[in-house]
Enzyme design. Sequence first.
Site, mmCIF file in Angstrom:
data_model
loop_
_atom_site.group_PDB
_atom_site.id
_atom_site.type_symbol
_atom_site.label_atom_id
_atom_site.label_comp_id
_atom_site.label_asym_id
_atom_site.label_seq_id
_atom_site.Cartn_x
_atom_site.Cartn_y
_atom_site.Cartn_z
ATOM 1 N N LYS A 80 0.833 -1.202 0.000
ATOM 2 C CA LYS A 80 0.000 0.000 0.000
ATOM 3 C C LYS A 80 0.868 1.252 0.000
ATOM 4 O O LYS A 80 2.076 1.194 0.245
ATOM 5 C CB LYS A 80 -0.924 -0.002 1.215
ATOM 6 C CG LYS A 80 -0.198 0.087 2.551
ATOM 7 C CD LYS A 80 -1.178 0.095 3.711
ATOM 8 C CE LYS A 80 -0.441 0.196 5.054
ATOM 9 N NZ LYS A 80 -1.370 0.289 6.187
ATOM 10 N N ARG A 110 -9.965 0.922 16.088
ATOM 11 C CA ARG A 110 -10.009 1.606 14.796
ATOM 12 C C ARG A 110 -11.090 0.906 13.973
ATOM 13 O O ARG A 110 -12.243 0.858 14.394
ATOM 14 C CB ARG A 110 -8.627 1.548 14.156
ATOM 15 C CG ARG A 110 -8.324 2.622 13.142
ATOM 16 C CD ARG A 110 -6.864 2.626 12.735
ATOM 17 N NE ARG A 110 -6.404 1.342 12.229
ATOM 18 C CZ ARG A 110 -5.162 1.113 11.769
ATOM 19 N NH1 ARG A 110 -4.281 2.091 11.786
ATOM 20 N NH2 ARG A 110 -4.816 -0.070 11.318
ATOM 21 N N TYR A 126 18.920 28.803 8.602
ATOM 22 C CA TYR A 126 17.865 29.679 9.114
ATOM 23 C C TYR A 126 17.844 29.711 10.639
ATOM 24 O O TYR A 126 18.007 28.683 11.305
ATOM 25 C CB TYR A 126 16.498 29.202 8.616
ATOM 26 C CG TYR A 126 16.241 29.480 7.155
ATOM 27 C CD1 TYR A 126 16.119 30.787 6.682
ATOM 28 C CD2 TYR A 126 16.108 28.438 6.247
ATOM 29 C CE1 TYR A 126 15.878 31.042 5.348
ATOM 30 C CE2 TYR A 126 15.861 28.678 4.908
ATOM 31 C CZ TYR A 126 15.748 29.989 4.451
ATOM 32 O OH TYR A 126 15.502 30.244 3.126
ATOM 33 N N MET A 131 14.247 24.080 2.133
ATOM 34 C CA MET A 131 13.390 23.451 1.138
ATOM 35 C C MET A 131 14.164 22.524 0.208
ATOM 36 O O MET A 131 13.707 21.418 -0.110
ATOM 37 C CB MET A 131 12.667 24.513 0.306
ATOM 38 C CG MET A 131 11.748 23.930 -0.764
ATOM 39 S SD MET A 131 10.835 25.183 -1.681
ATOM 40 C CE MET A 131 9.584 25.627 -0.472
#
Length: 382
Positions: A52, A151, A279, A327
């Site tokens: 999957k 679930r 950053y 990024m």
Amino acid sequence: MVTNSVSHLGSGALQDTLPHRIQAVIDLDALKHNLGIARRHAKGQRVVAVVKANAYGHGLIPVAEALSDADMYAVTDVEEAERLRLGGASKDILILQGIIGPADLPLVLQHNYQVLVHRNADLDLLEQAVAKRAPAHPLTLWLKLDSGMGRLGLRPTEAIALAQRLRAQPWVKNVVLMTHIASASDPSAALNAKQLSTFAHTHAEVPWCERSIASSAGLLALDCAADWNRPGIMLYGSSPFAWSDASRRREAFDLKAVMTLQARLISIKEHQAGDSIGYNSQFICDRPTRVGTVSCGYADGYPSTTPNGTPVAVMGKRTRTLGRVSMDMMAIDLTDIPEAELGMPVELWGNTISLDEVAAHTGVLSYNLTSSITTRVPKCYA
């Protein structure tokens, strides 16, 4: 202060298997090997290869072809089943999320997909569909027991009643009673024994059903192999157990890494103590530091939340990330790898750096790491 002494491209530095800036190499022989490990733990019982989510990000069709010795494939939904079938798969296909809506059922009936049944209403939908068009062949249905996962699935009394109703349908060939062990990745969890007991008592009421309990963790640590076993993450060379449990890392089970994520070293600079990297100055050099910039970032699927010190490897030597992942780029420490040159590939995970170790550092599950690799990262099948 940054010393602008950028290394030159060494001769032959670009002569490697990395086609451009980044790639994920998928080792098909490792997949086959890991399927063999799953078979060994299944103790002669049947194995469903869980492919999957685009085979956990590894590529649905090539992975399914490599796992052709499995007894069946398992996917999320009808759309994935159709992709697999149209890609040439001839084995039975199990749809793990069951019937999403009535539009699924014509394909289920036409192609004889095996489908999860986890609600009483599913039988109503199946009966309505069969009244309009009989299935090409009698169906095998997987009845989901909620033994403690909370679930999908039915409570024991509901599952027993529905199993009996399904058995009475002339268009049903077989019913497989299945469950999902919520805490199998923690073999000592008390819930494991409770769920296994619930499953055993429920199956005793419908003994004609085949059984399916174990996914990867159950196969490797809980000794709950049954008629059908559903390995997933172990096929891709990752241990389902915590990295902190050194006795259950991938090597302990002889699992082999399947995906190697590697990206190119595109810059090397000499920094002084006190210089900041990336950053928000997430990393401040505490010594003279040789910093490499690698062409991989969160737009490629590498976690933006990666902390300083997450392991990577250059030329087979371990080192660490520095600063915030951007990024398209990330910084690594090359201080102790003076021979590193521009253009060299950097292993972000693979044979040297375990995917599971990266997961432990980043707080992102190994399943999540591989399935998050974006489409702009080319895959190479070897």
